[in-house]
Design an enzyme around this catalytic site. Structure first.
Site, mmCIF file in Angstrom:
data_model
loop_
_atom_site.group_PDB
_atom_site.id
_atom_site.type_symbol
_atom_site.label_atom_id
_atom_site.label_comp_id
_atom_site.label_asym_id
_atom_site.label_seq_id
_atom_site.Cartn_x
_atom_site.Cartn_y
_atom_site.Cartn_z
ATOM 1 N N LYS A 187 0.851 -1.200 0.000
ATOM 2 C CA LYS A 187 0.000 0.000 0.000
ATOM 3 C C LYS A 187 0.884 1.246 0.000
ATOM 4 O O LYS A 187 1.501 1.588 0.997
ATOM 5 C CB LYS A 187 -0.911 -0.001 1.231
ATOM 6 C CG LYS A 187 -2.197 0.675 0.955
ATOM 7 C CD LYS A 187 -2.556 1.998 1.509
ATOM 8 C CE LYS A 187 -1.858 2.786 2.491
ATOM 9 N NZ LYS A 187 -1.672 4.180 2.013
ATOM 10 N N GLY A 239 6.591 4.626 8.531
ATOM 11 C CA GLY A 239 5.754 5.826 8.635
ATOM 12 C C GLY A 239 5.839 6.408 10.031
ATOM 13 O O GLY A 239 6.872 6.267 10.704
ATOM 14 N N SER A 240 4.744 7.023 10.474
ATOM 15 C CA SER A 240 4.794 7.759 11.740
ATOM 16 C C SER A 240 4.766 6.805 12.932
ATOM 17 O O SER A 240 4.210 5.701 12.862
ATOM 18 C CB SER A 240 3.621 8.724 11.821
ATOM 19 O OG SER A 240 2.412 8.006 11.759
ATOM 20 N N THR A 241 5.304 7.271 14.040
ATOM 21 C CA THR A 241 5.318 6.468 15.265
ATOM 22 C C THR A 241 3.895 6.211 15.744
ATOM 23 O O THR A 241 3.576 5.112 16.202
ATOM 24 C CB THR A 241 6.174 7.183 16.334
ATOM 25 O OG1 THR A 241 7.514 7.242 15.829
ATOM 26 C CG2 THR A 241 6.193 6.437 17.645
ATOM 27 N N GLY A 244 2.459 3.469 13.688
ATOM 28 C CA GLY A 244 3.206 2.252 14.037
ATOM 29 C C GLY A 244 2.682 1.643 15.330
ATOM 30 O O GLY A 244 2.477 0.430 15.432
ATOM 31 N N GLU A 261 9.437 0.739 10.909
ATOM 32 C CA GLU A 261 10.477 1.759 10.783
ATOM 33 C C GLU A 261 9.766 3.091 10.929
ATOM 34 O O GLU A 261 9.004 3.489 10.050
ATOM 35 C CB GLU A 261 11.178 1.606 9.424
ATOM 36 C CG GLU A 261 12.552 2.216 9.423
ATOM 37 C CD GLU A 261 12.564 3.567 8.763
ATOM 38 O OE1 GLU A 261 12.410 4.569 9.500
ATOM 39 O OE2 GLU A 261 12.715 3.616 7.544
ATOM 40 N N CYS A 295 13.275 10.120 7.628
ATOM 41 C CA CYS A 295 13.072 9.605 8.990
ATOM 42 C C CYS A 295 14.342 9.723 9.820
ATOM 43 O O CYS A 295 14.283 9.921 11.025
ATOM 44 C CB CYS A 295 12.594 8.165 8.934
ATOM 45 S SG CYS A 295 13.590 7.164 7.838
ATOM 46 N N GLU A 393 9.609 15.158 16.424
ATOM 47 C CA GLU A 393 10.004 15.068 15.022
ATOM 48 C C GLU A 393 9.286 16.165 14.233
ATOM 49 O O GLU A 393 8.084 16.333 14.360
ATOM 50 C CB GLU A 393 9.606 13.697 14.468
ATOM 51 C CG GLU A 393 10.003 13.515 13.025
ATOM 52 C CD GLU A 393 9.762 12.094 12.518
ATOM 53 O OE1 GLU A 393 8.654 11.578 12.699
ATOM 54 O OE2 GLU A 393 10.701 11.525 11.935
HETATM 55 P P1 NAI Z 1 1.496 8.130 8.295
HETATM 56 O O1 NAI Z 1 2.203 7.254 9.248
HETATM 57 O O2 NAI Z 1 0.051 8.420 8.511
HETATM 58 O O3 NAI Z 1 1.624 7.527 6.798
HETATM 59 C C1 NAI Z 1 2.493 6.490 6.394
HETATM 60 C C2 NAI Z 1 1.705 5.402 5.679
HETATM 61 O O4 NAI Z 1 0.810 4.766 6.597
HETATM 62 C C3 NAI Z 1 0.826 5.895 4.533
HETATM 63 O O5 NAI Z 1 0.838 4.938 3.494
HETATM 64 C C4 NAI Z 1 -0.553 5.944 5.170
HETATM 65 O O6 NAI Z 1 -1.611 5.846 4.251
HETATM 66 C C5 NAI Z 1 -0.511 4.738 6.069
HETATM 67 N N1 NAI Z 1 -1.459 4.744 7.184
HETATM 68 C C6 NAI Z 1 -2.027 5.811 7.820
HETATM 69 N N2 NAI Z 1 -2.820 5.398 8.808
HETATM 70 C C7 NAI Z 1 -2.765 4.045 8.830
HETATM 71 C C8 NAI Z 1 -3.366 3.030 9.651
HETATM 72 N N3 NAI Z 1 -4.196 3.324 10.649
HETATM 73 N N4 NAI Z 1 -3.069 1.730 9.403
HETATM 74 C C9 NAI Z 1 -2.210 1.403 8.406
HETATM 75 N N5 NAI Z 1 -1.641 2.310 7.596
HETATM 76 C C10 NAI Z 1 -1.898 3.622 7.804
HETATM 77 O O7 NAI Z 1 2.317 9.464 8.198
HETATM 78 P P2 NAI Z 1 1.786 10.931 7.774
HETATM 79 O O8 NAI Z 1 0.513 11.252 8.468
HETATM 80 O O9 NAI Z 1 1.817 11.027 6.322
HETATM 81 O O10 NAI Z 1 2.934 11.842 8.401
HETATM 82 C C11 NAI Z 1 2.880 12.197 9.783
HETATM 83 C C12 NAI Z 1 4.239 12.245 10.402
HETATM 84 O O11 NAI Z 1 4.793 10.938 10.366
HETATM 85 C C13 NAI Z 1 5.259 13.099 9.684
HETATM 86 O O12 NAI Z 1 5.189 14.426 10.078
HETATM 87 C C14 NAI Z 1 6.540 12.439 10.115
HETATM 88 O O13 NAI Z 1 6.899 12.956 11.363
HETATM 89 C C15 NAI Z 1 6.178 10.983 10.249
HETATM 90 N N6 NAI Z 1 6.561 10.188 9.080
HETATM 91 C C16 NAI Z 1 7.638 9.356 9.187
HETATM 92 C C17 NAI Z 1 8.062 8.636 8.091
HETATM 93 C C18 NAI Z 1 9.250 7.737 8.162
HETATM 94 O O14 NAI Z 1 9.862 7.472 7.140
HETATM 95 N N7 NAI Z 1 9.582 7.193 9.306
HETATM 96 C C19 NAI Z 1 7.417 8.752 6.787
HETATM 97 C C20 NAI Z 1 6.239 9.584 6.787
HETATM 98 C C21 NAI Z 1 5.873 10.290 7.899
#
Ligand code: NAI
Ligand code: MG
Length: 487
Positions: A187, A239-241, A244, A261, A295, A393
């Site tokens: 996804k 993605g976000s903590t 996660g 991660e 990240c 972050e």
């Molecule tokens: P997010 O964690 O919501 O998005 C990452 C992925 O998770 C996307 O594909 C999203 O559609 C999916 N997702 C969202 N909610 C989900 C759920 N309940 N179950 C399964 N999958 C889900 O991150 P977002 O809102 O785009 O960014 C928020 C903050 O997260 C950023 O400001 C940053 O601090 C952090 N972040 C960290 C990343 C990393 O590489 N560690 C990458 C993106 C964001």
């Protein structure tokens, strides 16, 4: 701005001219073909540098995830029994085709996500191809990766990826899964789905067997449907903590492996004996690379107090030379912020830094484009450990600068965070590097460099930055079950 800061060379613009073919709409990639989603719903992906709509993308739900899982399961029965050297051939073909299409894919990545073309071209695409090459090499040598045990595939893997390195994260997830004989439901992030969908086309071209990789686009709900599907034998998330943690809760009652991660607040520690020019470049690329949408961004800088004044002056000067603007211009250093929501989050944290008393340095006064999402690179001094900008972050081009007097203090302050993804150490003394690197609580410690990646080198975090490794032999471990070898 001082006179020194104003002396930067002016270049003519150098826009990338190639424009990839972007369809008006994209379906879900299930069982080797593009199909309509069960709900017929779609969402729009835009170019964050212009706000322009790029395409309509299918919105997958539970029914589509189920269809993808059934396809992946059926394909897995054959894929897992395929001669490993044959699996390797498919991965080699994918890698080579990625290289052949790399210019087009780099432009697409930049248009959909906002990162400078120089980075998509020189970092994302070469590394994505490298991951497929590297794992193609492992596919028929897995018995040597795990001494004394026989690696077996897990089955269908659910993989959820973010928007900061869309194609590269797809490669990090798909390549090891396939090399180990698993099949995948991926996804992509909702703001950057296009390169994954074009990767699906490459999979069709190289005749990857149907159903081995399925791509279900959508937002958080679609991601949750992937996590909650009972047919998944492994979940991998970047993605976000917060998300996660949510995924960990959802999987608490299920005995399937999970790798996470997550976010970071990584420290970069600069000692007075470091090569300062080199350290400046490392600090600059550590935080301003990819607009800070990284990240492992080095978002907390600790400078030894006796060089702080000189170092901060050099940092200001270097920052003034960064070019912010059109990501498709090959001169651009800092591109567009990925989404309006992310920009709002960054701006909120920057005003919080000001309100709490830190001093903002924001020198680059190029006019910013009138449309799209932009944030100038900047840094804060006068940052207290208790300030929000020192703890949370930001995921944007914002650096918090602090000082230290002794190595002990540097280590203590660097480790004083819930996160533990990466860290950087800058010093001329080898013994100091070994001593400090060993005491930093971080999955990756870079010494006299920053943001260096290689498919053979495991990457991942500790503490609130997650667990599990991607890349290298360690990364393979997440995609196999190990049976004791019969002697
Ligand atoms: P997010 O964690 O919501 O998005 C990452 C992925 O998770 C996307 O594909 C999203 O559609 C999916 N997702 C969202 N909610 C989900 C759920 N309940 N179950 C399964 N999958 C889900 O991150 P977002 O809102 O785009 O960014 C928020 C903050 O997260 C950023 O400001 C940053 O601090 C952090 N972040 C960290 C990343 C990393 O590489 N560690 C990458 C993106 C964001
Ligand atoms: Mg987009």
């Amino acid at each position: 701005m001082t006179a020194a800061e104003g002396t930067r060379l002016e270049y003519a613009t150098a826009p990338e001219r190639l424009r990839p073919q972007i369809d008006a709409s994209y379906g879900l990639f299930i069982n080797g073909e593009f199909v309509e989603p069960a709900s017929n719903a779609s969402f729009v992906t835009t170019d964050p540098a212009t706000g322009r709509k790029l395409a309509e993308v299918a919105q997958g739900d539970e029914r589509d995830v189920d269809r993808a899982v059934q396809a992946a399961k059926a394909a897995g029965a054959r894929w897992s029994r395929l001669k490993p050297s044959e699996r390797a051939k498919y991965l080699f073909r994918l890698a080579r085709r990625l290289q052949e299409c790399s210019r087009e894919l780099a432009v697409l990545e930049t248009m959909d996500g906002g990162k400078p073309i120089r980075e998509s071209r020189d970092v994302d695409l070469p590394l994505a191809a490298q991951h497929f090459f590297y794992h193609a090499g492992w596919a028929d040598k897995l018995q040597f990766a795990f001494a004394g045990a026989t690696p077996k595939p897990l089955g269908v893997c659910g993989q959820i990826i973010p928007w900061n390195f869309p194609l590269l994260m797809a490669a990090w997830k798909i390549a090891p899964a396939l090399a180990c004989g698993n099949t995948v439901v991926l996804k992509p992030a909702e703001t950057t789905p296009l390169t994954a969908l074009h990767l699906a086309r490459i999979m069709q071209e190289i005749e990857l067997p149907d159903g081995v990789v399925n791509i279900v686009t959508g937002a958080g709900n679609t991601g949750a449907a992937v996590v909650n599907h009972p047919g998944m034998k492994k979940i991998a998330f970047t993605g976000s903590t917060d998300v996660g943690r949510h995924i960990m809760h959802s999987l608490a009652a299920r005995d399937i492996p999970l790798t996470l991660e997550l976010g970071g607040k990584s420290p970069n520690i600069v000692f007075a004996d470091a090569s300062l020019d080199q350290a400046i470049e490392g600090v600059v690329s550590g935080i301003w690379f990819n607009q800070g949408h990284v990240c492992c961004a080095g978002s907390r800088l600790y400078v030894e107090e006796c060089i702080a004044e000189e170092f901060i002056a050099a940092l200001r000067e270097r920052m003034a030379r960064l070019r912010v603007g059109d990501p498709l211009d090959k001169n651009t250093d800092v591109g567009a912020i990925n989404s309006a929501e992310q920009l709002e989050r960054i701006e909120g944290l920057v005003s919080c830094g000001r309100d709490q008393g830190a001093v903002l340095h924001e020198i680059n006064d190029d006019p910013l484009p009138s449309r799209g999402n932009w944030h100038r690179p900047c840094f804060f001094t006068g940052v207290e450990p208790s300030h929000t900008i020192a703890r949370e972050e930001i995921f944007g081009p914002v650096l918090s600068v602090m000082t230290f007097r002794t190595p002990e203090e540097a280590i203590r302050r660097a480790n004083s965070t819930p996160y533990g993804l990466a860290a950087g150490v800058w010093t001329d003394k080898g013994a100091k590097i070994f001593d400090i690197a060993a005491r930093l609580e971080a999955g990756v410690v870079w010494c006299n460099t920053y943001n260096m990646f290689d498919a053979s080198s495991p990457f991942g975090g500790t503490k609130a930055s997650g667990f599990g490794r991607e890349g290298g032999r360690h990364g393979l471990r997440a995609y196999v079950q190990l049976a004791e070898a019969r002697s």
